[in-house]
Enzyme design. Structure first.
Site, mmCIF file in Angstrom:
data_model
loop_
_atom_site.group_PDB
_atom_site.id
_atom_site.type_symbol
_atom_site.label_atom_id
_atom_site.label_comp_id
_atom_site.label_asym_id
_atom_site.label_seq_id
_atom_site.Cartn_x
_atom_site.Cartn_y
_atom_site.Cartn_z
ATOM 1 C CG HIS A 130 -8.106 0.871 1.545
ATOM 2 N ND1 HIS A 130 -9.299 0.192 1.630
ATOM 3 C CD2 HIS A 130 -7.563 0.844 2.784
ATOM 4 C CE1 HIS A 130 -9.472 -0.235 2.882
ATOM 5 N NE2 HIS A 130 -8.425 0.151 3.594
ATOM 6 C CG HIS A 135 -9.880 3.622 6.662
ATOM 7 N ND1 HIS A 135 -10.465 2.781 7.585
ATOM 8 C CD2 HIS A 135 -9.123 2.823 5.876
ATOM 9 C CE1 HIS A 135 -10.074 1.532 7.378
ATOM 10 N NE2 HIS A 135 -9.268 1.529 6.332
ATOM 11 C CD GLU A 176 -9.965 -2.013 6.462
ATOM 12 O OE1 GLU A 176 -8.919 -1.501 6.863
ATOM 13 O OE2 GLU A 176 -10.552 -1.602 5.447
ATOM 14 C CB SER A 195 -11.801 2.034 -1.097
ATOM 15 O OG SER A 195 -11.484 0.821 -0.425
HETATM 16 N N1 HBI Z 1 -0.780 -0.353 8.740
HETATM 17 N N2 HBI Z 1 -0.696 1.560 7.433
HETATM 18 C C1 HBI Z 1 -1.409 0.571 7.987
HETATM 19 N N3 HBI Z 1 -2.740 0.498 7.756
HETATM 20 C C2 HBI Z 1 -3.501 -0.485 8.293
HETATM 21 O O1 HBI Z 1 -4.720 -0.540 8.080
HETATM 22 C C3 HBI Z 1 -2.877 -1.464 9.107
HETATM 23 C C4 HBI Z 1 -1.492 -1.364 9.317
HETATM 24 N N4 HBI Z 1 -0.885 -2.279 10.078
HETATM 25 C C5 HBI Z 1 -1.593 -3.361 10.733
HETATM 26 C C6 HBI Z 1 -3.054 -3.379 10.442
HETATM 27 N N5 HBI Z 1 -3.615 -2.462 9.668
HETATM 28 C C7 HBI Z 1 -3.974 -4.439 10.973
HETATM 29 O O2 HBI Z 1 -3.356 -5.680 10.922
HETATM 30 C C8 HBI Z 1 -4.396 -4.148 12.405
HETATM 31 O O3 HBI Z 1 -5.648 -4.721 12.643
HETATM 32 C C9 HBI Z 1 -3.400 -4.688 13.335
HETATM 33 FE FE FE Z 2 -8.138 -0.123 5.702
#
Ligand code: HBI
Ligand code: FE
Length: 285
Positions: A130, A135, A176, A195
């Protein structure tokens, strides 16, 4: 995901640095994992030309990471030259503030573990397929790359203002699960869709979901579900629209929205610019 704590997540958080980064250990992936990556990649790349935006498809074609799990180091050389972003390896979801801080410094956190074969069709938590397949290609697009850094900077401020929930809706409905209007019709640029085997055709072809024009305050006031296909998709005209929307200081927006009831994910408002009104019965809020 907001508010996740390390103990109920899948990754190995025992050897991480203070900024939650780890070593990717590319040599540690098994042949079975590389083969599963190839199957996931082959399925998604076959669907991409029909449903993904050109910016995604073109970068994918130039990157050649379909033969097995990619090494972040190898991609970082190209990514650094393209938009001065770097991938950093993480054990999985990291705290919101850590996540925002990485984005604000043009570092994109990529999970190091790959789903199991049983999760081929669906996985709730972001895995390396994903994060990387969904991304990374758009990080090569200069406008989108700047938008993501602006989002990270906004996230640090939102954290201070207690407005992370509103801001994470913006991330959810754009980065997303966003759609983009193109001369060839609607396409997606959202990593969660790109994804996903099922949601990629669904987001464009299905009559069920709403498809509504991008509206920042509308999005920040609209709740989302993390474990079903989206009931509403928001459509941008181009990445510039996204970047320009995040230019102003969001403080007055948070003030305007605070205390107002959030919208249900399936709602269509009279003020909406409607591309498609969903055929699915309006679900309970
Ligand atoms: N941590 N590794 C990772 N990947 C993410 O996409 C991610 C995260 N922590 C918080 C988050 N996304 C979302 O809640 C943000 O919008 C804050
Ligand atoms: Fe993501």
């Amino acid at each position: 995901m907001t508010g996740e704590t390390a103990h109920n997540l899948r990754g190995d958080y025992s050897r991480m640095r203070p900024d939650y980064t780890v070593v990717q250990d590319w040599a540690g992936y098994s042949q079975a994992e590389h083969d599963l990556w190839k199957r996931l990649y082959a399925r998604q790349v076959a669907l991409a030309p029909k449903y993904a935006c050109d910016e995604f498809v073109d970068t994918l074609a130039a990157l050649h990471f379909g033969d097995g799990i990619p090494s972040f180091e190898a991609v970082n050389a190209k990514l650094g030259r393209a938009t001065n972003w770097q991938l950093v390896a993480v054990p999985g979801l990291v705290p919101d503030l850590t996540f925002f801080d990485h984005l604000a410094n043009r570092r994109f956190p990529v999970t190091v573990w790959l789903r199991t074969p049983e999760e081929f069709d669906y996985i709730v938590e972001p895995d390396i397929f994903h994060d990387f397949y969904g991304h990374v290609p758009l990080l090569f697009n200069p406008v989108f790359a700047d938008y993501l850094q602006a989002y990270g900077r906004g996230g640090i401020k939102a954290h201070e203002l207690g407005a992370i929930e509103m801001l994470s809706r913006l991330y959810w409905y754009t980065v997303e699960f966003g759609l983009i209007d193109t001369p060839k019709g609607l396409r997606t640029y959202g990593a969660g869709i790109l994804s996903s085997g099922g949601e990629l055709p669904y987001c464009i072809d299905s009559p069920d979901p709403n498809r509504i024009g991008f509206d920042l305050l509308r999005i920040m006031r609209t709740r989302y579900k993390i474990d079903t296909f989206q009931e509403t998709y928001f459509v941008i005209r181009d990445f510039r629209e996204l970047f320009d929307a995040t230019a102003p200081d969001f403080t007055p927006y948070y003030a305007e929205l605070s205390g107002k009831e959030p919208h249900a994910p399936s709602i269509v408002l009279p003020s909406d610019r409607v591309y498609h009104r969903g055929a699915a019965p309006q679900r309970a809020a």
